[in-house]
Design a protein around this motif. Structure first.
Motif, PDB file in Angstrom:
ATOM      1  N   LYS A 139       0.812  -1.207   0.000  1.00 49.94           N
ATOM      2  CA  LYS A 139       0.000   0.000   0.000  1.00 49.94           C
ATOM      3  C   LYS A 139       0.852   1.267   0.000  1.00 49.94           C
ATOM      4  N   GLN A 140       0.365   2.235  -0.740  1.00 50.35           N
ATOM      5  CA  GLN A 140       0.928   3.575  -0.730  1.00 50.35           C
ATOM      6  C   GLN A 140      -0.066   4.472   0.003  1.00 50.35           C
ATOM      7  N   LYS A 141       0.442   5.471   0.703  1.00 52.31           N
ATOM      8  CA  LYS A 141      -0.410   6.412   1.434  1.00 52.31           C
ATOM      9  C   LYS A 141      -0.024   7.820   1.017  1.00 52.31           C
ATOM     10  N   ALA A 142      -1.029   8.609   0.653  1.00 52.26           N
ATOM     11  CA  ALA A 142      -0.752   9.975   0.210  1.00 52.26           C
ATOM     12  C   ALA A 142      -1.849  10.906   0.701  1.00 52.26           C
ATOM     13  N   ARG A 143      -1.441  12.139   0.958  1.00 50.05           N
ATOM     14  CA  ARG A 143      -2.421  13.188   1.222  1.00 50.05           C
ATOM     15  C   ARG A 143      -2.310  14.202   0.102  1.00 50.05           C
ATOM     16  N   MET A 144      -3.437  14.817  -0.221  1.00 48.45           N
ATOM     17  CA  MET A 144      -3.486  15.761  -1.344  1.00 48.45           C
ATOM     18  C   MET A 144      -4.217  17.022  -0.937  1.00 48.45           C
ATOM     19  N   GLU A 145      -3.711  18.134  -1.425  1.00 48.79           N
ATOM     20  CA  GLU A 145      -4.421  19.401  -1.302  1.00 48.79           C
ATOM     21  C   GLU A 145      -4.758  19.829  -2.720  1.00 48.79           C
ATOM     22  N   ILE A 146      -6.046  19.957  -2.981  1.00 45.53           N
ATOM     23  CA  ILE A 146      -6.524  20.218  -4.337  1.00 45.53           C
ATOM     24  C   ILE A 146      -7.121  21.616  -4.375  1.00 45.53           C
ATOM     25  N   SER A 147      -6.616  22.436  -5.300  1.00 48.68           N
ATOM     26  CA  SER A 147      -7.099  23.810  -5.396  1.00 48.68           C
ATOM     27  C   SER A 147      -7.684  24.074  -6.777  1.00 48.68           C
ATOM     28  N   GLY A 148      -8.479  25.110  -6.852  1.00 41.61           N
ATOM     29  CA  GLY A 148      -9.196  25.487  -8.063  1.00 41.61           C
ATOM     30  C   GLY A 148     -10.664  25.630  -7.717  1.00 41.61           C
ATOM     31  N   LYS A 149     -11.521  25.400  -8.685  1.00 38.61           N
ATOM     32  CA  LYS A 149     -12.969  25.412  -8.448  1.00 38.61           C
ATOM     33  C   LYS A 149     -13.357  23.999  -8.023  1.00 38.61           C
ATOM     34  N   GLU A 157     -11.930  22.262   2.883  1.00 42.58           N
ATOM     35  CA  GLU A 157     -11.176  23.062   3.845  1.00 42.58           C
ATOM     36  C   GLU A 157     -11.708  24.488   3.823  1.00 42.58           C
ATOM     37  N   SER A 158     -11.491  25.224   4.898  1.00 42.60           N
ATOM     38  CA  SER A 158     -12.019  26.588   5.008  1.00 42.60           C
ATOM     39  C   SER A 158     -11.380  27.558   4.019  1.00 42.60           C
ATOM     40  N   ASP A 159     -10.206  27.205   3.473  1.00 41.56           N
ATOM     41  CA  ASP A 159      -9.528  28.091   2.514  1.00 41.56           C
ATOM     42  C   ASP A 159      -9.980  27.865   1.069  1.00 41.56           C
ATOM     43  N   GLY A 160     -10.992  27.013   0.857  1.00 40.43           N
ATOM     44  CA  GLY A 160     -11.517  26.763  -0.486  1.00 40.43           C
ATOM     45  C   GLY A 160     -10.899  25.574  -1.193  1.00 40.43           C
ATOM     46  N   THR A 161      -9.933  24.920  -0.561  1.00 46.57           N
ATOM     47  CA  THR A 161      -9.323  23.724  -1.149  1.00 46.57           C
ATOM     48  C   THR A 161     -10.084  22.482  -0.686  1.00 46.57           C
ATOM     49  N   VAL A 162      -9.725  21.362  -1.290  1.00 48.03           N
ATOM     50  CA  VAL A 162     -10.234  20.062  -0.859  1.00 48.03           C
ATOM     51  C   VAL A 162      -9.035  19.249  -0.381  1.00 48.03           C
ATOM     52  N   TYR A 163      -9.182  18.586   0.765  1.00 49.27           N
ATOM     53  CA  TYR A 163      -8.144  17.744   1.347  1.00 49.27           C
ATOM     54  C   TYR A 163      -8.534  16.286   1.155  1.00 49.27           C
ATOM     55  N   VAL A 164      -7.558  15.476   0.735  1.00 56.15           N
ATOM     56  CA  VAL A 164      -7.797  14.052   0.511  1.00 56.15           C
ATOM     57  C   VAL A 164      -6.687  13.246   1.171  1.00 56.15           C
ATOM     58  N   GLU A 165      -7.051  12.170   1.826  1.00 58.58           N
ATOM     59  CA  GLU A 165      -6.107  11.131   2.241  1.00 58.58           C
ATOM     60  C   GLU A 165      -6.490   9.889   1.464  1.00 58.58           C
ATOM     61  N   VAL A 192       0.654  16.611  -3.830  1.00 58.30           N
ATOM     62  CA  VAL A 192       0.649  15.251  -3.284  1.00 58.30           C
ATOM     63  C   VAL A 192       1.851  15.071  -2.373  1.00 58.30           C
ATOM     64  N   THR A 193       1.582  14.585  -1.163  1.00 56.02           N
ATOM     65  CA  THR A 193       2.642  14.248  -0.215  1.00 56.02           C
ATOM     66  C   THR A 193       2.429  12.809   0.212  1.00 56.02           C
ATOM     67  N   PHE A 194       3.404  11.955  -0.056  1.00 56.55           N
ATOM     68  CA  PHE A 194       3.336  10.572   0.408  1.00 56.55           C
ATOM     69  C   PHE A 194       3.675  10.580   1.894  1.00 56.55           C
ATOM     70  N   ASP A 195       2.846   9.881   2.686  1.00 57.97           N
ATOM     71  CA  ASP A 195       2.975   9.941   4.140  1.00 57.97           C
ATOM     72  C   ASP A 195       2.592   8.594   4.737  1.00 57.97           C
ATOM     73  N   SER A 196       3.585   7.843   5.171  1.00 61.46           N
ATOM     74  CA  SER A 196       3.335   6.515   5.728  1.00 61.46           C
ATOM     75  C   SER A 196       2.606   6.579   7.071  1.00 61.46           C
ATOM     76  N   ASN A 197       2.484   7.753   7.664  1.00 59.39           N
ATOM     77  CA  ASN A 197       1.816   7.904   8.958  1.00 59.39           C
ATOM     78  C   ASN A 197       0.307   8.087   8.852  1.00 59.39           C
ATOM     79  N   ILE A 198      -0.227   8.130   7.630  1.00 58.39           N
ATOM     80  CA  ILE A 198      -1.680   8.256   7.474  1.00 58.39           C
ATOM     81  C   ILE A 198      -2.338   7.018   8.068  1.00 58.39           C
ATOM     82  N   GLU A 199      -3.351   7.266   8.878  1.00 60.88           N
ATOM     83  CA  GLU A 199      -4.057   6.186   9.556  1.00 60.88           C
ATOM     84  C   GLU A 199      -4.896   5.383   8.574  1.00 60.88           C
ATOM     85  N   GLU A 200      -4.835   4.058   8.705  1.00 62.64           N
ATOM     86  CA  GLU A 200      -5.643   3.167   7.863  1.00 62.64           C
ATOM     87  C   GLU A 200      -7.118   3.445   8.090  1.00 62.64           C
ATOM     88  N   LYS A 201      -7.880   3.399   7.030  1.00 60.89           N
ATOM     89  CA  LYS A 201      -9.329   3.611   7.091  1.00 60.89           C
ATOM     90  C   LYS A 201     -10.031   2.342   6.587  1.00 60.89           C
TER      91      LYS A 201
END
Length: 123
Positions: A33-43, A69-77, A107-116
């Motif tokens: 498994k790979q784990k990544a978090r993403m911050e997505i900006s735009g509309k 997110e409150s700044d208008g972005t979308v956060y994804v794990e 995209v930031t790969f992060d092995s510390n993301i909690e399994e869901k």
């Protein structure tokens, strides 16, 4: 799922996007498994992005979460095998919702993301 939603989602699958993907680090080298978090900006808020992201994740077997997110972005794990995660990142770049217009996906790969147990959509 009703035909209206299915038609809506299919419109977003093959569209072009000028969205940019920026990787802040390299993926983990271990297999599995790979784990990544993403911050997505735009509309990306108020256009069905989270709903569409969840649908894309479910199709690809991705586990994780998506939230506005409150700044208008979308956060994804996202957690999945390398190929599925790559496909999911590409779906986020295109904007899974046909009403979205993605500027960039950081995209930031992060092995510390909690399994869901699944992929969930938060408010």
């Amino acid at each position: 799922m009703g035909s209206f939603f299915k038609e809506f989602l299919n419109k977003g699958k093959n569209r072009e996007s000028n969205g940019e993907v920026i990787y802040t680090n390299d993926p983990q080298t271990e297999e599995g498994k790979q784990k990544a978090r993403m911050e997505i900006s735009g509309k990306v808020q108020g256009v069905g992005f989270r709903f569409s992201a969840k649908n894309a994740a479910d199709e690809l077997g991705i586990k994780g979460l998506v939230r506005n997110e409150s700044d208008g972005t979308v956060y994804v794990e996202a957690i999945g095998d390398k190929e599925s995660l790559s496909s999911f990142i590409e779906a986020m770049r295109k904007g899974p919702s046909p009403a979205a217009d993605v500027d960039k996906v950081v995209v930031t790969f992060d092995s510390n993301i909690e399994e869901k147990p699944n992929f969930s959509q938060a408010n």
